[in-house]
Design an enzyme around this catalytic site. Structure first.
Site, PDB file in Angstrom:
ATOM      1  CG  PHE A 192      -1.683  -1.321   1.373  1.00 33.06           C
ATOM      2  CD1 PHE A 192      -2.530  -1.792   0.383  1.00 33.06           C
ATOM      3  CD2 PHE A 192      -1.468  -2.107   2.494  1.00 33.06           C
ATOM      4  CE1 PHE A 192      -3.162  -3.018   0.513  1.00 33.06           C
ATOM      5  CE2 PHE A 192      -2.099  -3.335   2.636  1.00 33.06           C
ATOM      6  CZ  PHE A 192      -2.952  -3.792   1.640  1.00 33.06           C
TER       7      PHE A 192
ATOM      8  CB  ILE B  17       2.028  -5.029  -4.035  1.00 32.03           C
ATOM      9  CG1 ILE B  17       1.158  -4.092  -4.882  1.00 32.03           C
ATOM     10  CG2 ILE B  17       3.483  -4.643  -4.181  1.00 32.03           C
ATOM     11  CD1 ILE B  17       1.243  -2.621  -4.451  1.00 32.03           C
TER      12      ILE B  17
ATOM     13  CB  ALA C  49      -2.828  -2.424 -15.248  1.00 29.77           C
TER      14      ALA C  49
ATOM     15  CD  GLN D 210      -5.883  -3.901  -6.734  1.00 31.72           C
ATOM     16  OE1 GLN D 210      -5.386  -2.827  -6.458  1.00 31.72           O
ATOM     17  NE2 GLN D 210      -5.629  -4.991  -6.035  1.00 31.72           N
TER      18      GLN D 210
ATOM     19  CB  VAL E 116      -8.542  -0.318 -11.212  1.00 30.86           C
ATOM     20  CG1 VAL E 116      -9.445   0.095 -12.345  1.00 30.86           C
ATOM     21  CG2 VAL E 116      -8.063  -1.750 -11.365  1.00 30.86           C
ATOM     22  N   GLY E 117      -7.320   0.639  -8.649  1.00 35.28           N
ATOM     23  CA  GLY E 117      -6.766   0.360  -7.321  1.00 35.28           C
ATOM     24  C   GLY E 117      -7.046   1.577  -6.466  1.00 35.28           C
ATOM     25  CD  GLU E 118      -2.555   4.505  -5.850  1.00 42.23           C
ATOM     26  OE1 GLU E 118      -2.330   4.424  -7.065  1.00 42.23           O
ATOM     27  OE2 GLU E 118      -1.746   4.945  -5.036  1.00 42.23           O
TER      28      GLU E 118
HETATM   29 MO1  MOS Z   1       0.808   3.015  -3.846  1.00 44.91          MO
HETATM   30  S1  MOS Z   1       0.764   4.433  -2.361  1.00 44.91           S
HETATM   31  O1  MOS Z   1       1.266   3.974  -5.192  1.00 44.91           O
HETATM   32  O2  MOS Z   1       1.842   1.845  -3.441  1.00 44.91           O
END
Ligand code: MOS
Length: 749
Positions: free
Chosen positions: A245, A469, A513, A642, A707-709
């Site tokens: 993270f 990750i 990605a 995600q 995607v994710g954040e």
């Molecule tokens: Mo994320 S804070 O870009 O690992």
């Protein structure tokens, strides 16, 4: 040119089996003959110096090999810039055991190394120090007026946008105007896997390091630079990461200490931090934001100012983009921005899941909600009224922006039109019900990445030094390569997390990605050209006269589109190649002209329902819809995961997380998972994720934004806005704990 359809298909993680069976190994699980165990001793004052450190008792513990302190450590690089890794902000990076100076509470002051973990842990508990303490300051609120603009910009982080129009005048003249302050606390990343490094002493001056990191080549470069080694003597591996993270973007002090011990003792060494020590390095900074909005009586924005004050350490100027999102989201002719830092006697903050974006959208989207109530305009209608078709901060068009569709589809799924507008007007038995919404936004980044592919009779291997990750990088690499070569997934093996593989950036910013995916595509296309050339040369090849556009890669063969029976098997091509394999290596970078011309963002619309116990003030999130526009979705299954993870982070920010400092000691008092609250399964409702169709021909060939954040941004505000709708009481400092809710509950029932 392909017949398979792996891209865009919900595909279970290719590494899922390895993970659930325990076959996947993490940094602290690698073994070596004669492995030593290092346990970190943490300091107990916030600022000052070590007058004397007492290691005699520890040294007397059986099986203890060495106690390393600033007094006896091996020499490391002298210049502070030698310690600056790829993600370092401006300043002088922290150097563990460098000298007697104490910069923050829980700073490592010694590493006890023993033949077994138990001896090291016990011996670490009997190391003590005498200190000369100096005055410290860990309270941002006390020093907020001393905050200043950063003296030097951090690479890759956009400074506050230039002002436009005349904010002051427009704000004063606006029919509706207000300014409010929003506060967010320090929070620590706390991935399940604690930071750990296992250093294998190879005996020939080389080391192999299994490190918990989001970037093996970043760790490799750091280790080589700090210890004066050549990079070919340092190999860093991180095949699996148990969450990070952002905490693993920079090499952390455990890897420094493990390598230091290995070099000093010429032995293999493992160092694992404790959960408490996970609170002794980077974290999301505390912020005080103020948002001033002015509009006409119908809610049309006329003035907007977003300013933020955040803490940093005394040795580095950590920076993130907190305030620019407003100019990218809403149309407003008069805008101003500000961003200032105040140094505290704490470690340097670190990027944490949508760094800056999670924070900035909380303040901005709370303020937009306040404007909705102030003007009597529905919160969703207000966003549509001020919808921006152009990024005004940069005066650029968007490469694509399907936020309108996010609003529409999200609202429909949630049932927003059934909302009763007045605060406190919805109820379910003893619970107050609130519906809130907010917008999310994150940048769609892409970074230069190199990839190698190798086709042999065993199948296709696709490799890059990137990390996975937990996001699904192994899986999307496999999908893209399999699609382009017309192979089943089982014949493709993805390799990553090894510094000896082709160059790849740290995995962060939701850019992997787009970065790795685009590079895999480019390099696979190069491999295809090579394969076609070889296939045409095969004796009796039916493809000799065919142009490339007449060919298709499918079912392990190169065939004529017009007549699939005329084909050459890839395995036959490979069988007659030198060494029985055909390889291709290359890289892909973001298109420079297009990134200069277009603003690139992902967007989301978040709708939340909360239910609040009307006597206890406990907030439950009972429903949450997140509609996301993020270009092409490579894998709806992992992408959905995600977003769910991001939403849980947003919930956590809204309702749970807060690292509490006892300012008398400058020390975190809830540095454990019992008291540093995060949502558990019982806190997280069914999260409804929608991916709206968004075709982006500009961003990259595959149309990937990442995607994710984006799942984090907007979520905390949607929940805070729902709390206001339920109670009529605005909580502007996170987390929204029961005491803050109770203070505003209508007791006169
Ligand atoms: Mo994320 S804070 O870009 O690992």
């Amino acid at each position: 040119m392909t017949a398979t359809n792996h891209i865009g298909k919900a595909t279970p993680r290719v590494d899922g089996r390895a993970k659930v069976t325990g076959e996947a190994k993490y940094a602290a699980e690698f073994q070596a003959p004669g492995l030593l165990y290092g346990v970190v001793v943490s300091g107990t004052i916030a600022r000052g110096r070590i007058a004397k450190i007492h290691t005699e008792l520890a040294r007397a513990v059986p099986n203890v090999v060495e106690v390393i302190t600033h007094e006896n450590r091996a020499k490391t690089a002298w210049l502070s810039r030698s310690y600056a890794d790829d993600a370092a902000p401006p300043g002088s990076p922290f150097r563990a055991l460098y000298d007697e100076e104490i910069h923050y509470n829980s700073q490592p002051i010694a590493l006890v190394v023993a033949e077994n973990f138990e001896a090291a842990r016990y011996a670490a508990s009997v190391v003590t120090a005498d200190y000369e303490t100096a005055e410290h300051q860990t309270d941002l609120k006390t020093v907020r007026h001393e905050a200043k603009e950063p003296s030097k910009r951090r690479d890759g982080i956009e400074p506050p946008a230039s002002p436009r129009g005349d904010f002051t005048k427009a704000f004063a003249d606006a029919a509706v105007n207000f300014e409010n302050e929003y506060i967010t606390p320090i929070a620590h990343h706390n991935p399940l896997e604690m930071h750990a490094s296992t250093v294998i002493w190879e005996g020939d001056g080389a080391i192999t390091v299994y490190d918990k990191t989001q970037g093996v080549q970043n760790s490799q470069g750091y280790i080589a630079s700090v210890f004066g080694l050549s990079t070919d003597k340092v190999r860093v591996l991180s095949p699996f990461v148990g969450g990070a993270f952002g905490s693993g973007l920079r090499p952390q002090y455990q890897v420094f200490l493990a390598v230091l011990a290995a070099i000093m003792l010429e032995r293999s060494v493992r160092v694992v931090l404790t959960r408490q020590q996970m609170f002794s390095f980077g974290y999301r900074p505390e912020t005080i934001q103020s948002v001033a909005l002015g509009s006409n009586k119908d809610g049309l924005l006329e003035a907007l100012r977003h300013r933020a004050i955040a803490n940093t350490s005394r040795f580095e100027e950590y920076q993130e983009n907190i305030v620019n999102w407003s100019g990218a989201l809403y149309r407003c002719a008069n805008a101003a921005y500000g961003y200032e830092l105040a140094p505290l006697d704490l470690y340097t903050p670190a990027d944490m899941r949508a760094p800056g974006g999670g924070l900035g959208t909380f303040a901005l989207e709370s303020a937009m909600d306040e404007l909705a109530y102030a003007t009597g305009v529905d919160p969703l209608a207000l966003r549509l009224l001020n919808y921006s078709e152009r990024d005004q901060n940069h005066n650029k068009d968007y490469s694509s922006k399907k936020l309108r569709q996010c609003y529409q589809q999200g609202a429909e799924r949630f049932g927003w039109d059934k909302r009763s507008p007045a605060p406190g007007s919805m109820r379910d038995g003893h619970e107050l019900v609130g519906w809130g919404m907010a917008t999310g936004i994150w940048e769609a980044y892409q970074m230069k990445t190199s990839v190698k592919v190798s086709l042999s009779s065993a199948g296709l291997t696709v490799s890059t030094a990137s990390a996975d990750i937990g996001t699904g990088t192994y899986t999307i690499m496999t999908q893209i390569a399999a699609e382009l070569l017309g192979l089943p997934l089982r014949l493709v093996t993805a390799k990553l997390g090894d510094s000896s593989l082709p160059a790849s950036p740290i995995e962060g910013g939701s850019w992997t990605a787009a970065s790795v995916g685009s590079a895999v595509q480019t390099v696979c296309l190069g491999l295809r050209e090579e394969l076609v050339k070889q296939a045409k040369k095969m004796p009796g090849s039916p493809l000799t006269k065919a142009g490339n556009e007449e060919l298709i890669f499918a079912d392990g063969r190169i065939a004529l589109k017009s007549d699939a029976s005329r084909s050459v098997s890839l395995m036959d091509v490979v069988a007659q190649a030198k060494d029985g394999k055909i390889e291709h290596e290359g890289s892909e970078s973001p298109g420079l002209i297009d990134s200069y011309r277009y603003a690139r963002f992902t967007h989301s619309a978040v709708f939340a329902e909360v239910k609040i116990d009307d006597e206890l003030g406990i907030v439950r999130v009972t429903r949450l819809v997140n509609a996301v526009a993020a270009g092409r979705i490579l894998n709806p299954l992992t992408a959905r995961s995600q977003i769910i993870g991001g939403v849980a982070w947003g919930m956590s920010m809204a309702l749970h997380e807060e690292a509490l400092l006892d300012h008398r000691y400058g020390r975190y008092v809830n540095h454990n998972l019992a008291e540093h609250h995060v949502p558990v399964n019982a806190d997280v409702p069914e999260i409804d994720v929608i991916f709206v169709d968004e075709k982006d021909d500009i961003i990259n060939d595959l149309g990937i934004k990442g995607v994710g954040e984006i799942g984090v941004t907007g979520t905390a505000a949607a929940i805070a806005n729902a709390v206001f709708h339920a109670t009529g009481h605005r909580v502007r400092d996170l987390p929204i704990t029961p005491d803050k809710v109770l203070a505003g509950l209508p007791w006169e029932r």
